[in-house]
Design an enzyme around this catalytic site. Structure first.
Site, PDB file in Angstrom:
ATOM      1  N   CYS A   1     -95.311 -19.876 -49.925  1.00 19.40           N
ATOM      2  CA  CYS A   1     -94.116 -20.078 -50.755  1.00 19.40           C
ATOM      3  C   CYS A   1     -93.385 -18.758 -50.996  1.00 19.40           C
ATOM      4  O   CYS A   1     -92.260 -18.570 -50.545  1.00 19.40           O
ATOM      5  CB  CYS A   1     -94.516 -20.683 -52.094  1.00 19.40           C
TER       6      CYS A   1
ATOM      7  N   LYS B   1     -84.896 -23.112 -57.288  1.00 17.82           N
ATOM      8  CA  LYS B   1     -86.280 -23.034 -56.800  1.00 17.82           C
ATOM      9  C   LYS B   1     -86.496 -21.776 -55.950  1.00 17.82           C
ATOM     10  O   LYS B   1     -87.490 -21.056 -56.108  1.00 17.82           O
ATOM     11  CB  LYS B   1     -86.601 -24.293 -55.991  1.00 17.82           C
TER      12      LYS B   1
HETATM   13  N1  SAJ Z   1     -99.348 -11.676 -56.135  1.00  9.20           N
HETATM   14  C1  SAJ Z   1     -99.385 -10.305 -56.315  1.00  9.20           C
HETATM   15  N2  SAJ Z   1     -99.182  -9.805 -57.565  1.00  9.20           N
HETATM   16  C2  SAJ Z   1     -98.989 -10.612 -58.629  1.00  9.20           C
HETATM   17  C3  SAJ Z   1     -98.945 -12.010 -58.450  1.00  9.20           C
HETATM   18  C4  SAJ Z   1     -99.129 -12.524 -57.181  1.00  9.20           C
HETATM   19  O1  SAJ Z   1     -99.578  -9.535 -55.363  1.00  9.20           O
HETATM   20  O2  SAJ Z   1     -98.844 -10.067 -59.733  1.00  9.20           O
HETATM   21  C5  SAJ Z   1     -99.538 -12.242 -54.795  1.00  9.20           C
HETATM   22  C6  SAJ Z   1    -100.752 -13.145 -54.696  1.00  9.20           C
HETATM   23  O3  SAJ Z   1    -101.928 -12.397 -54.502  1.00  9.20           O
HETATM   24  C7  SAJ Z   1    -100.397 -13.991 -53.506  1.00  9.20           C
HETATM   25  C8  SAJ Z   1     -98.869 -14.141 -53.637  1.00  9.20           C
HETATM   26  O4  SAJ Z   1     -98.451 -13.103 -54.496  1.00  9.20           O
HETATM   27  O5  SAJ Z   1    -100.697 -13.319 -52.301  1.00  9.20           O
HETATM   28  C9  SAJ Z   1     -98.406 -15.474 -54.203  1.00  9.20           C
HETATM   29  O6  SAJ Z   1     -99.220 -15.876 -55.297  1.00  9.20           O
HETATM   30  P1  SAJ Z   1     -98.663 -16.624 -56.597  1.00  9.20           P
HETATM   31  O7  SAJ Z   1     -99.827 -16.937 -57.468  1.00  9.20           O
HETATM   32  O8  SAJ Z   1     -97.608 -15.807 -57.237  1.00  9.20           O
HETATM   33  O9  SAJ Z   1     -97.924 -17.911 -56.076  1.00  9.20           O
HETATM   34  P2  SAJ Z   1     -98.314 -19.182 -55.145  1.00  9.20           P
HETATM   35  O10 SAJ Z   1     -97.807 -18.911 -53.766  1.00  9.20           O
HETATM   36  O11 SAJ Z   1     -99.739 -19.585 -55.274  1.00  9.20           O
HETATM   37  O12 SAJ Z   1     -97.433 -20.338 -55.844  1.00  9.20           O
HETATM   38  C10 SAJ Z   1     -96.060 -20.114 -56.052  1.00  9.20           C
HETATM   39  C11 SAJ Z   1     -95.705 -20.425 -57.490  1.00  9.20           C
HETATM   40  N3  SAJ Z   1     -94.405 -19.880 -57.781  1.00  9.20           N
HETATM   41  C12 SAJ Z   1     -94.182 -19.135 -58.879  1.00  9.20           C
HETATM   42  O13 SAJ Z   1     -95.032 -18.807 -59.662  1.00  9.20           O
HETATM   43  C13 SAJ Z   1     -92.757 -18.724 -59.101  1.00  9.20           C
HETATM   44  C14 SAJ Z   1     -95.711 -21.906 -57.734  1.00  9.20           C
HETATM   45  O14 SAJ Z   1     -95.267 -22.223 -59.053  1.00  9.20           O
HETATM   46  C15 SAJ Z   1     -94.807 -22.618 -56.727  1.00  9.20           C
HETATM   47  O15 SAJ Z   1     -94.819 -24.017 -56.884  1.00  9.20           O
HETATM   48  C16 SAJ Z   1     -95.311 -22.301 -55.349  1.00  9.20           C
HETATM   49  O16 SAJ Z   1     -95.269 -20.871 -55.175  1.00  9.20           O
HETATM   50  C17 SAJ Z   1     -94.394 -22.986 -54.352  1.00  9.20           C
HETATM   51  O17 SAJ Z   1     -94.835 -23.983 -53.750  1.00  9.20           O
HETATM   52  O18 SAJ Z   1     -93.243 -22.572 -54.193  1.00  9.20           O
END
Ligand code: SAJ
Length: 427
Positions: free
Chosen positions: A273, A219
């Site tokens: 996360c 995870k």
């Molecule tokens: N982000 C970027 N560039 C990208 C993708 C995301 O800058 O290309 C940024 C987003 O804007 C945000 C951050 O990353 O600030 C996180 O966003 P996210 O959509 O990647 O993830 P979370 O935090 O909403 O949810 C994540 C997910 N993990 C993964 O995709 C590996 C989710 O599946 C998990 O369950 C969750 O974390 C968790 O609880 O761990």
């Protein structure tokens, strides 16, 4: 245990515990949700919800009305205990980002008096390696009657304990809860199998069994993988800025390669996360986790880089407007578009957009007009403005979140402004 109708206690009724508890209840299990917050318990028992997540209200309402789901401040006897409590970080000695598993420990202590031989404990919270075994230790300490000396050998435990890390994406929790593949790691094989049998009652995805430490690290690695990839994209955005190359076009072209998949740069990484979990790996293996630590540092530094860019833009604006200005002290209006930690949500936790907006207000380099279309009420820290007013009045526009509302902004309007687009909305 009856496969279809089990008694289940879910400790923690937040973003993971509440959907999981209500999902299990709609599948016929008798679920008691436990939370330390009285308002949360009362809200849920009235069939309502205290968090924002599409379709969760419908699920909770039907679970409560079915009579299978009730919330309480205290646990009770059950067949299965699911722990879905926070695992943040805290400052310890010289490590400001040490994992804090005190909520998991407290929840374990809270259920210990209710345990009976043959019960199953499932840890859903994203946790540092070794946390599932720590639960086992706490039970052994508090309930020696339920422990035997061969605890970690196959099928010998009196209490089954497994880690089934949550994987759902905020905004798509209900669908992902059902469809995603799951990893389940037991302190022994029997524990993993028992947890799998329960999750099969609502999960359509594949369920892969392993040991608890591998499940914990898997995870953490999933979220670190994204963090490292985003850090790569953020570093590229700074390199491209120096070389005057459009980073969005660059990444789009590089991703045409069949084995390249670079994520998108932004103003930094937010949420509770991806910006947190990699530190659990760094804390566990500080001398080995160079890349993971550096990625965190790159992503954490990005908001400061954006703030510097705005300061430079203010300089450009001052030069452009020096002839028009009547007084030297006149300040530009800086329009900050978006405060949430990612697109099309209202969640402001650990948001780089909010951090940047706060810093710009504090710096006094301009009059900041912030716009967050997903937040209407209850935000009292600084005023929020309507998008049209911001577009009309801002001299400098700063895109911090790629909300749908910002994508349709008329390009002609931008001609008259100095603008910085951290999300590639106007690429
Ligand atoms: N982000 C970027 N560039 C990208 C993708 C995301 O800058 O290309 C940024 C987003 O804007 C945000 C951050 O990353 O600030 C996180 O966003 P996210 O959509 O990647 O993830 P979370 O935090 O909403 O949810 C994540 C997910 N993990 C993964 O995709 C590996 C989710 O599946 C998990 O369950 C969750 O974390 C968790 O609880 O761990």
């Amino acid at each position: 245990m009856n496969q279809l109708k089990q008694k289940i206690v879910v400790m923690g009724l937040g973003y993971i515990g509440l959907p999981t508890a209500s999902m299990l209840a709609t599948k016929g299990h008798q679920v008691l949700g436990v939370d330390i917050n009285e308002t949360t318990v009362a809200t849920i028992n009235s069939g309502n919800i205290h968090i924002v997540e599409p379709d969760l209200d419908i699920l909770v309402r039907s679970a409560v009305h079915s009579g299978n789901f009730r919330a309480s401040l205290v646990p009770a006897e059950a067949d299965v205990f699911i722990l879905a409590v926070p695992t943040p970080f805290k400052a310890v000695d010289d490590n400001p980002k040490a994992p804090d598993i005190s909520y998991v420990e407290a929840a374990t202590r809270a259920i210990a008096p209710y345990l009976e031989s043959g019960n199953l404990i499932i840890l859903e919270s994203t946790s540092p390696v070794g946390t599932t075994e720590r639960i086992n230790e706490i039970i052994a300490e508090l309930r020696p009657d339920l422990t035997n000396s061969k605890l970690n050998t196959q099928n010998s435990t009196l209490i089954y304990i497994a880690h089934c890390p949550e994987r759902v994406l905020p905004g798509h929790i209900i669908r992902e809860l059902v469809d995603n593949d799951r990893i389940i790691g037991g302190i022994n094989r029997a524990s993993a199998e028992k947890a799998r049998d329960l999750y099969k009652s609502f999960c359509n995805g594949n369920i892969f069994l392993t040991d608890s430490k591998t499940a914990e690290l898997a995870k953490l690695v999933e979220n670190s993988f994204r963090d490292v990839n985003i850090a790569f994209a953020n570093e590229l955005s700074m390199i491209c800025d120096k070389l005057d190359i459009n980073v969005w076009e660059l990444i789009e072209l590089a991703n045409k390669h069949p084995r390249v998949n670079i994520l998108q740069p932004g103003p930094g990484v937010g949420g509770h996360c991806i910006a947190v979990d990699p530190w659990f790996i760094v804390a566990a293996a500080p001398d080995q986790a160079h890349l993971i630590r550096t990625a965190r540092q790159v992503n954490d530094s990005k908001p400061h880089w954006v703030i510097d860019k705005v300061k430079q833009a203010v300089g450009v604006w001052r030069q452009q407007n020096s002839k028009l200005r009547t007084q030297d002290s006149e300040l530009p209006v800086i329009g900050c578009l978006g405060l949430a930690f990612k697109a099309n949500i209202d969640d402001l936790r650990e948001s780089p957009a909010l951090e940047i907006t706060r810093a710009l207000i504090a710096s006094g380099i301009g009059r900041v007009m912030a716009c967050e279309p997903n937040v209407n009420e209850g935000f009292g820290e600084f005023p929020l403005y309507d998008l049209n007013d911001v577009l009309k009045e801002a001299d400098i526009l700063l895109v911090l979140v790629d909300h749908a509302e910002f994508k349709g902004i008329n390009g002609d309007l931008l001609q008259e402004k100095v603008w910085i687009d951290t999300r590639g909305v106007w690429r």
